[in-house]
Design a protein around this motif. Structure first.
Motif, PDB file in Angstrom:
ATOM      1  N   TRP A 158       0.823  -1.219   0.000  1.00  0.00           N
ATOM      2  CA  TRP A 158       0.000   0.000   0.000  1.00  0.00           C
ATOM      3  C   TRP A 158       0.853   1.264   0.000  1.00  0.00           C
ATOM      4  CZ3 TRP A 158      -5.094   0.211  -0.779  1.00  0.00           C
ATOM      5  CH2 TRP A 158      -5.818   1.306  -0.355  1.00  0.00           C
ATOM      6  N   SER A 199     -15.279   3.010   4.332  1.00  0.00           N
ATOM      7  CA  SER A 199     -13.942   2.428   4.475  1.00  0.00           C
ATOM      8  C   SER A 199     -13.738   1.384   3.383  1.00  0.00           C
ATOM      9  CB  SER A 199     -13.804   1.769   5.852  1.00  0.00           C
ATOM     10  OG  SER A 199     -13.783   2.734   6.884  1.00  0.00           O
ATOM     11  N   ASN A 200     -12.505   0.949   3.242  1.00  0.00           N
ATOM     12  CA  ASN A 200     -12.166  -0.047   2.227  1.00  0.00           C
ATOM     13  C   ASN A 200     -12.955  -1.347   2.486  1.00  0.00           C
ATOM     14  OD1 ASN A 200     -10.684  -2.185   0.831  1.00  0.00           O
ATOM     15  ND2 ASN A 200      -9.133  -0.626   0.434  1.00  0.00           N
ATOM     16  N   PRO A 234     -12.756   4.969  -6.382  1.00  0.00           N
ATOM     17  CA  PRO A 234     -12.755   5.164  -4.932  1.00  0.00           C
ATOM     18  C   PRO A 234     -12.753   6.653  -4.593  1.00  0.00           C
ATOM     19  CG  PRO A 234     -10.869   3.839  -5.633  1.00  0.00           C
ATOM     20  CD  PRO A 234     -11.512   4.365  -6.866  1.00  0.00           C
ATOM     21  N   ALA A 239      -8.836   1.620  -3.173  1.00  0.00           N
ATOM     22  CA  ALA A 239      -9.754   0.502  -2.925  1.00  0.00           C
ATOM     23  C   ALA A 239      -9.990  -0.310  -4.188  1.00  0.00           C
ATOM     24  CB  ALA A 239     -11.079   1.012  -2.372  1.00  0.00           C
ATOM     25  N   CYS A 242      -7.810  -3.243  -4.446  1.00  0.00           N
ATOM     26  CA  CYS A 242      -8.197  -4.338  -3.539  1.00  0.00           C
ATOM     27  C   CYS A 242      -9.409  -5.070  -4.089  1.00  0.00           C
ATOM     28  CB  CYS A 242      -8.512  -3.791  -2.154  1.00  0.00           C
ATOM     29  SG  CYS A 242      -7.141  -2.931  -1.382  1.00  0.00           S
ATOM     30  N   THR A 250     -15.232  -2.236  -9.493  1.00  0.00           N
ATOM     31  CA  THR A 250     -15.208  -1.004  -8.696  1.00  0.00           C
ATOM     32  C   THR A 250     -16.451  -0.177  -9.020  1.00  0.00           C
ATOM     33  OG1 THR A 250     -12.793  -1.046  -8.687  1.00  0.00           O
ATOM     34  CG2 THR A 250     -13.839   1.051  -8.125  1.00  0.00           C
TER      35      THR A 250
END
Ligand code: FO1
Length: 317
Positions: A158, A199-200, A234, A239, A242, A250
């Motif tokens: 990250w 949040s993620n 994001p 994110a 991920c 996404t």
């Protein structure tokens, strides 16, 4: 009103500040992600717990969203002068003090939940901040580059790599064997509503839900989430990297579907995603950019109002 919120770092912490402003009388318990935790220089660093604690306690570096305000980096520079790294993780002098206290208490036998409570005695965040678990859980990322295929700590991927190398998989190592920290299950059971801040969904909320018992306890409640994805990107952070790693598109719709209607009852999306529909989940749209204290409190208010409305309608309970 008893509220439980699951939270990662920056986005979660800012949302919680809005929630405190929107519901000053509420009893708020925050269950913080500890999968990002890392041991550096012999010290235990808990980035998400600290980000929530500093943000709500008034000690955060507002521009960065993590670390302390008015920070200096003498210790890091001195370590570098000895050739001691890693240099890619920015630990400041003030922040170091937190990690020294934490590590000292852990070495003396205190559990992370007790240590977090002690640290919060100073910062008075206005919420009860609980780590998701007292057990060690670390998010690792499998990557493949010129050094071959290997698993690295989430922070290395990250922060050092800026998620520039695709994650082949992401694992919360130790999660399956962990137990919720004291107070976590009781807080969820006693909660009127549960909120997922923006949040993620993978490495923050997903990791908290991976602690055995937490997902089921949350699923029994009225749960409203705030989308961290606006118009296919994001709001902050990476994110998308991920989500791609776990095969989820996404988009605000895909993230809601990923949480699933067994877990989520309401989903707050941005106006840009006003056309999103997810079967079995009540979707509402409104501006979701947390520009300032006022807009952030309005987002939190909207999430809470939706949760209360769904609870009254008997959804999930
Ligand atoms: N994020 C960065 O992008 N660079 C850093 O050097 C960095 C240091 C750091 C130190 C303490 C802390 O509590 C957080 C820190 N973060 C840093 C944030 C953190 O890496 C992540 O944003 C979170 O773990 C994700 O929620």
């Amino acid at each position: 009103m008893k509220i439980v919120a699951l939270a990662g770092g920056i986005g979660g912490a800012r949302f919680l500040r809005g929630l405190l402003a929107a519901a000053p009388e509420a009893e708020i318990t925050v269950i913080g992600n500890t999968g990002d935790d890392i041991s550096l220089f012999g010290l235990r660093v808990c980035p998400d717990l600290d980000t929530v604690m500093y943000t709500l306690g008034g000690g955060i570096n507002e521009e960065q969203g993590w670390g302390r305000a008015e920070e200096t980096f003498t210790v890091k520079e001195e370590l570098a002068a000895y050739g001691v790294g890693p240099g890619w993780f920015g630990l400041g002098d003030r922040d170091f003090a937190t990690h020294i206290v934490r590590t000292q208490m852990l070495a003396a036998g205190y559990r992370l939940s007790a240590v977090t409570e002690a640290l919060c005695d100073r910062w008075r965040p206005g919420v009860r901040l609980l780590p998701m678990t007292d057990d060690q859980v670390e998010t690792h990322v499998v990557v493949e580059d010129e050094q071959g295929r290997r698993a690295i700590h989430f922070q290395e991927w990250w922060v050092r790599m800026r998620a520039s190398v695709p994650a082949l998989s992401i694992a919360a190592v130790g999660a399956a064997e962990s137990a919720p920290a004291p107070g976590v299950q009781a807080a969820i059971e006693a909660a009127d509503v549960v909120l997922f801040p923006p949040s993620n969904p993978v490495v923050s909320i997903g990791t908290i839900l991976a602690v055995p018992g937490i997902r089921d306890a949350v699923a029994a409640k009225t749960v409203v989430g705030v989308s961290p994805i606006v118009g296919g990107a994001p709001v902050r952070g990476m994110a998308d990297a991920c989500l791609t790693a776990i095969g989820v598109e996404t988009s605000a719709r895909a993230v809601a579907e990923h949480y699933g209607l067994g877990l989520l009852d309401g989903w707050l999306v941005d106006e840009a995603d006003a056309d999103v529909r997810v079967e079995g989940i009540e979707v509402r749209s409104r501006p979701l950019l947390m520009r300032d204290a006022e807009t952030t409190a309005a987002i939190a208010r909207a999430a809470l109002d939706l949760a209360v409305e769904l609870k009254r309608a008997g959804v999930a309970e």
